[in-house]
Design an enzyme around this catalytic site. Structure first.
Site, PDB file in Angstrom:
ATOM      1  N   ARG A 165      58.795 -53.723  40.983  1.00 55.71           N
ATOM      2  CA  ARG A 165      59.453 -54.535  42.013  1.00 55.71           C
ATOM      3  C   ARG A 165      60.527 -53.724  42.690  1.00 55.71           C
ATOM      4  O   ARG A 165      61.717 -53.926  42.462  1.00 55.71           O
ATOM      5  CB  ARG A 165      60.056 -55.738  41.360  1.00 55.71           C
ATOM      6  CG  ARG A 165      58.995 -56.550  40.779  1.00 55.71           C
ATOM      7  CD  ARG A 165      59.570 -57.849  40.502  1.00 55.71           C
ATOM      8  NE  ARG A 165      58.485 -58.765  40.437  1.00 55.71           N
ATOM      9  CZ  ARG A 165      58.599 -60.021  40.658  1.00 55.71           C
ATOM     10  NH1 ARG A 165      59.753 -60.531  41.001  1.00 55.71           N
ATOM     11  NH2 ARG A 165      57.587 -60.801  40.544  1.00 55.71           N
ATOM     12  N   ASP A 201      52.633 -55.334  46.874  1.00 56.55           N
ATOM     13  CA  ASP A 201      52.772 -56.355  45.827  1.00 56.55           C
ATOM     14  C   ASP A 201      51.821 -57.533  46.069  1.00 56.55           C
ATOM     15  O   ASP A 201      52.178 -58.532  46.683  1.00 56.55           O
ATOM     16  CB  ASP A 201      54.245 -56.806  45.809  1.00 56.55           C
ATOM     17  CG  ASP A 201      54.540 -57.783  44.703  1.00 56.55           C
ATOM     18  OD1 ASP A 201      53.593 -58.198  44.004  1.00 56.55           O
ATOM     19  OD2 ASP A 201      55.719 -58.144  44.550  1.00 56.55           O
ATOM     20  N   TYR A 216      62.215 -60.097  37.002  1.00 63.22           N
ATOM     21  CA  TYR A 216      61.444 -61.199  36.403  1.00 63.22           C
ATOM     22  C   TYR A 216      62.336 -62.008  35.482  1.00 63.22           C
ATOM     23  O   TYR A 216      63.235 -61.465  34.843  1.00 63.22           O
ATOM     24  CB  TYR A 216      60.282 -60.648  35.578  1.00 63.22           C
ATOM     25  CG  TYR A 216      59.119 -60.174  36.404  1.00 63.22           C
ATOM     26  CD1 TYR A 216      58.253 -61.090  36.990  1.00 63.22           C
ATOM     27  CD2 TYR A 216      58.880 -58.822  36.584  1.00 63.22           C
ATOM     28  CE1 TYR A 216      57.177 -60.655  37.740  1.00 63.22           C
ATOM     29  CE2 TYR A 216      57.804 -58.379  37.337  1.00 63.22           C
ATOM     30  CZ  TYR A 216      56.956 -59.310  37.904  1.00 63.22           C
ATOM     31  OH  TYR A 216      55.890 -58.882  38.642  1.00 63.22           O
ATOM     32  N   SER A 221      52.753 -61.093  44.712  1.00 63.37           N
ATOM     33  CA  SER A 221      53.616 -61.886  45.593  1.00 63.37           C
ATOM     34  C   SER A 221      52.815 -62.478  46.754  1.00 63.37           C
ATOM     35  O   SER A 221      53.030 -63.619  47.141  1.00 63.37           O
ATOM     36  CB  SER A 221      54.765 -61.038  46.137  1.00 63.37           C
ATOM     37  OG  SER A 221      55.672 -60.755  45.102  1.00 63.37           O
ATOM     38  N   GLN A 245      57.097 -53.017  47.795  1.00 62.80           N
ATOM     39  CA  GLN A 245      56.991 -54.395  48.296  1.00 62.80           C
ATOM     40  C   GLN A 245      55.708 -54.636  49.102  1.00 62.80           C
ATOM     41  O   GLN A 245      55.067 -55.663  48.953  1.00 62.80           O
ATOM     42  CB  GLN A 245      58.201 -54.710  49.165  1.00 62.80           C
ATOM     43  CG  GLN A 245      58.842 -55.998  48.765  1.00 62.80           C
ATOM     44  CD  GLN A 245      60.245 -56.158  49.334  1.00 62.80           C
ATOM     45  OE1 GLN A 245      60.791 -55.253  49.957  1.00 62.80           O
ATOM     46  NE2 GLN A 245      60.824 -57.318  49.124  1.00 62.80           N
TER      47      GLN A 245
HETATM   48  P1  NAD Z   1      57.709 -65.331  38.764  1.00 61.56           P
HETATM   49  O1  NAD Z   1      56.378 -65.654  39.317  1.00 61.56           O
HETATM   50  O2  NAD Z   1      57.824 -64.295  37.718  1.00 61.56           O
HETATM   51  O3  NAD Z   1      58.400 -66.654  38.186  1.00 61.56           O
HETATM   52  C1  NAD Z   1      58.603 -67.778  39.000  1.00 61.56           C
HETATM   53  C2  NAD Z   1      60.029 -68.269  38.937  1.00 61.56           C
HETATM   54  O4  NAD Z   1      60.191 -69.074  37.759  1.00 61.56           O
HETATM   55  C3  NAD Z   1      61.106 -67.208  38.860  1.00 61.56           C
HETATM   56  O5  NAD Z   1      61.993 -67.374  39.938  1.00 61.56           O
HETATM   57  C4  NAD Z   1      61.791 -67.478  37.523  1.00 61.56           C
HETATM   58  O6  NAD Z   1      63.185 -67.223  37.552  1.00 61.56           O
HETATM   59  C5  NAD Z   1      61.511 -68.942  37.314  1.00 61.56           C
HETATM   60  N1  NAD Z   1      61.642 -69.406  35.928  1.00 61.56           N
HETATM   61  C6  NAD Z   1      61.141 -68.854  34.781  1.00 61.56           C
HETATM   62  N2  NAD Z   1      61.477 -69.617  33.723  1.00 61.56           N
HETATM   63  C7  NAD Z   1      62.163 -70.682  34.210  1.00 61.56           C
HETATM   64  C8  NAD Z   1      62.788 -71.817  33.603  1.00 61.56           C
HETATM   65  N3  NAD Z   1      62.768 -72.003  32.291  1.00 61.56           N
HETATM   66  N4  NAD Z   1      63.420 -72.695  34.419  1.00 61.56           N
HETATM   67  C9  NAD Z   1      63.455 -72.516  35.753  1.00 61.56           C
HETATM   68  N5  NAD Z   1      62.905 -71.473  36.383  1.00 61.56           N
HETATM   69  C10 NAD Z   1      62.274 -70.563  35.613  1.00 61.56           C
HETATM   70  O7  NAD Z   1      58.707 -64.996  39.916  1.00 61.56           O
HETATM   71  P2  NAD Z   1      58.404 -64.266  41.273  1.00 61.56           P
HETATM   72  O8  NAD Z   1      57.678 -65.159  42.187  1.00 61.56           O
HETATM   73  O9  NAD Z   1      57.726 -63.017  40.983  1.00 61.56           O
HETATM   74  O10 NAD Z   1      59.872 -64.009  41.875  1.00 61.56           O
HETATM   75  C11 NAD Z   1      61.030 -63.736  41.102  1.00 61.56           C
HETATM   76  C12 NAD Z   1      62.076 -63.025  41.978  1.00 61.56           C
HETATM   77  O11 NAD Z   1      61.720 -61.682  42.244  1.00 61.56           O
HETATM   78  C13 NAD Z   1      62.300 -63.678  43.338  1.00 61.56           C
HETATM   79  O12 NAD Z   1      63.656 -63.651  43.656  1.00 61.56           O
HETATM   80  C14 NAD Z   1      61.537 -62.786  44.278  1.00 61.56           C
HETATM   81  O13 NAD Z   1      62.030 -62.845  45.600  1.00 61.56           O
HETATM   82  C15 NAD Z   1      61.773 -61.429  43.651  1.00 61.56           C
HETATM   83  N6  NAD Z   1      60.727 -60.462  44.000  1.00 61.56           N
HETATM   84  C16 NAD Z   1      61.127 -59.204  44.376  1.00 61.56           C
HETATM   85  C17 NAD Z   1      60.157 -58.260  44.702  1.00 61.56           C
HETATM   86  C18 NAD Z   1      60.563 -56.866  45.140  1.00 61.56           C
HETATM   87  O14 NAD Z   1      61.730 -56.593  45.188  1.00 61.56           O
HETATM   88  N7  NAD Z   1      59.622 -55.990  45.444  1.00 61.56           N
HETATM   89  C19 NAD Z   1      58.811 -58.573  44.614  1.00 61.56           C
HETATM   90  C20 NAD Z   1      58.444 -59.858  44.203  1.00 61.56           C
HETATM   91  C21 NAD Z   1      59.424 -60.792  43.891  1.00 61.56           C
END
Ligand code: NAD
Length: 394
Positions: free
Chosen positions: A128, A136, A235, A139, A133
Site C-alpha cells: 500500500r 491495487d 490495514y 481496492s 496505488q
Molecule cells: P480493508 O478492506 O482491509 O478493511 C475494511 C475496513 O474495515 C478498514 O477500514 C478497517 O479499519 C475496518 N475494520 C476492521 N475491523 C474493524 C472493526 N472491528 N470495527 C470497525 N471497522 C473495522 O480496508 P481497505 O478497504 O483496504 O482500506 C483501509 C485503508 O487503507 C483506507 O483508509 C484506504 O483508503 C487505505 N488504502 C490505501 C492504499 C494506498 O495507500 N495505496 C490502498 C488501499 C487502501
C-alpha cells in the site's frame, strides 16, 4: 513476448482480466496479446473488439496457456477453488502468472502452483504505497463492491432512499449505516449519499473519521479505542474479543435505528469480526436490510449465510460474494489498468526483467523456480525461511 488471457472459468464469474482498452499500451511495449474466444463477452467486450485492437483470438484454452509467456487471469487457481485446478497442468516453468491467488488461503494450493515452476504474482499482496496505488486491484474491486452493495440494499428495502416532499406527504429518507470505512465502505457511503440516504459510518481506525465526513457521512464515535488500530501497511489489526464485545454493545443502538446496514470490516488473513449479533438483528425494524461484504471471510453479521440471501426476524441479510463481478465492464476495465500498470515497468525492450529489489515485485512474487518464495506467505504458514533469505538476514 505474448500475454495470454484465458476466459474466466469460476462459475458465474463475468469479469475478464484484460479489457481491450489496454492492448495498445501493451503493444507499445512490444507485447502481443492472445485471448481465449468469448473471454470478454460477459463483460461487454466481444472478440471483435479485441481483434480490432490487434489481439489474436484462440478457440482452445490450452493453446492460450501454451503460447503465452505471461498469463493474466482474474481468479487464478487459489482464488478459484472450483475450477482453477484444471489450469494447473497448463502452467510451466518460467512462464509468468498474474492474478488473484488467495495466497493466504491454502498452502496446499500454493504449493501445487509452485510445483509447476511458474513464476506467479499475487495481486492481493500489492503493497500500500503511493507508487503501487495504480496497481491495487483489491481496492478497485472493493470500490465496485461498495457501490453494488448499496444498489442491492436499495432494491431490497421496501422504502426509497431519498427524502421526498410530495402532494401525498413527505417521505423520510432511509438511514444507512456503514460499518468498516475502508475502500468498499467509503464507496458505499458515497453511493448511498448520491441516492439521498442519511448515512452514518463507523471504523476503528481514527483516520477514517475525516474520510467519512468528507463524503457527507456522520461518523459514529464509540467511547472505545482500538489498540494499534492499523499496521504499517494501513490495514486494520485484529483486536481482542473483549474489544469486539464492547463494540457490539455500543453499536447495538445505531444498528437498531438503521434501515440498511452495510458491513465491510475485514482484517487481512483473519476471520472477520462479528459486529452485528442475532440480538442486534432482532432489534431492527422488519423490512430492514443488511449487506455483509465480509461474508466470504465468515461475515460481520452473526446470521449471514455465506453466498446467500436470507430473512431472519424480518430482516433481509445478504451475504452474496464477488459483487465486483456483477459490474463486469468497469470491474474488468479497472482490473486491466491495474495489471497493466503492474506489468509494464517489468518489461524492458520487449523482455521481462524482474527486479527483485523492487518492493512491488518482491512483495507480490509468490512462486518461482518450483518454490514458494514469498517471505510473508512462508511466515504465515510457518514454513522455514529459504536459504537465500537466511543469508540475507545474517
Ligand atoms: P480493508 O478492506 O482491509 O478493511 C475494511 C475496513 O474495515 C478498514 O477500514 C478497517 O479499519 C475496518 N475494520 C476492521 N475491523 C474493524 C472493526 N472491528 N470495527 C470497525 N471497522 C473495522 O480496508 P481497505 O478497504 O483496504 O482500506 C483501509 C485503508 O487503507 C483506507 O483508509 C484506504 O483508503 C487505505 N488504502 C490505501 C492504499 C494506498 O495507500 N495505496 C490502498 C488501499 C487502501
Amino acid at each position: 513476448m505474448i500475454v495470454g488471457v484465458p476466459r474466466e472459468s469460476y462459475p458465474g464469474e463475468r469479469r475478464v482480466a484484460l479489457a481491450p482498452v489496454v492492448i495498445p499500451s501493451l503493444a507499445k511495449a512490444g507485447l502481443e496479446v492472445v485471448v481465449e474466444a468469448g473471454a470478454g463477452v460477459e463483460g461487454g467486450f466481444p472478440d471483435a473488439e479485441y481483434a480490432a485492437k490487434g489481439a489474436k483470438i484462440l478457440t482452445e484454452r490450452a493453446e492460450v496457456f501454451r503460447v503465452a509467456d505471461i498469463v493474466i487471469q482474474v481468479l487464478c487457481y487459489g482464488a478459484n477453488d472450483r475450477t482453477g485446478k484444471a489450469d494447473v497442468p497448463f502452467l510451466r516453468r518460467g512462464q509468468v502468472l498474474i492474478g488473484f491467488l488467495r495466497p493466504l488461503g491454502s498452502l496446499e494450493t500454493i504449493r501445487e502452483i509452485a510445483a509447476t515452476g511458474v513464476t506467479s504474482f499475487s495481486i492481493e499482496l500489492m503493497p500500500r504505497t503511493t507508487r503501487a496505488q495504480s496497481m491495487d486491484a483489491l481496492s478497485s474491486m472493493a470500490t465496485m463492491s461498495g457501490y453494488k452493495a448499496v444498489l442491492i440494499a436499495a432494491d431490497t428495502l421496501p422504502k426509497i432512499f431519498p427524502m421526498l416532499t410530495t402532494a401525498a406527504g413527505t417521505l423520510t429518507p432511509a438511514r444507512v449505516l456503514v460499518i468498516g470505512a475502508g475502500v468498499a465502505g467509503l464507496q458505499a457511503i458515497a453511493t448511498a449519499r448520491r441516492l439521498g440516504a442519511v448515512v452514518s459510518a463507523y471504523d476503528l481506525r481514527p483516520a477514517s473519521k475525516e474520510q467519512v465526513q468528507s463524503l457527507g457521512g456522520r461518523f459514529v464515535e464509540l467511547p472505545i479505542e482500538a489498540k494499534d488500530a492499523q499496521d504499517a501497511g494501513g490495514y486494520a489489526k485484529a483486536q481482542d474479543e473483549d474489544f469486539y464485545r464492547r463494540q457490539r454493545e455500543l453499536l447495538g443502538k445505531v444498528v437498531g435505528e438503521s434501515d440498511v446496514v452495510i458491513t465491510a470490516a475485514v482484517v487481512p488473513g483473519k476471520k472477520s469480526p462479528v459486529l452485528v449479533t442475532r440480538e442486534m438483528v432482532s432489534g431492527m425494524a422488519p423490512g430492514s436490510v443488511i449487506v455483509d461484504l465480509a461474508a466470504e471471510r465468515g461475515g460481520n453479521c452473526e446470521l449471514t449465510k455465506a453466498g446467500e440471501k436470507t430473512v431472519e426476524h424480518g430482516v433481509t441479510i445478504i451475504g452474496l460474494f464477488n459483487l465486483a463481478s456483477t459490474v463486469p465492464y468497469h470491474a474488468s476495465q479497472m482490473y486491466a489498468r491495474n495489471i497493466t500498470s503492474f506489468l509494464l515497468p517489468m518489461i524492458k525492450e520487449g523482455k521481462l526483467q524482474l527486479n527483485l529489489e523492487d518492493e512491488i515485485v518482491h512483495s507480490t512474487l509468490v512462486t518461482q523456480g518450483g518454490e514458494v518464495v514469498n517471505s510473508r506467505i512462508r511466515e504465515f504458514f510457518s514454513l522455514p525461511p529459504l536459504v537465500a533469505e537466511q543469508k540475507e538476514t545474517k
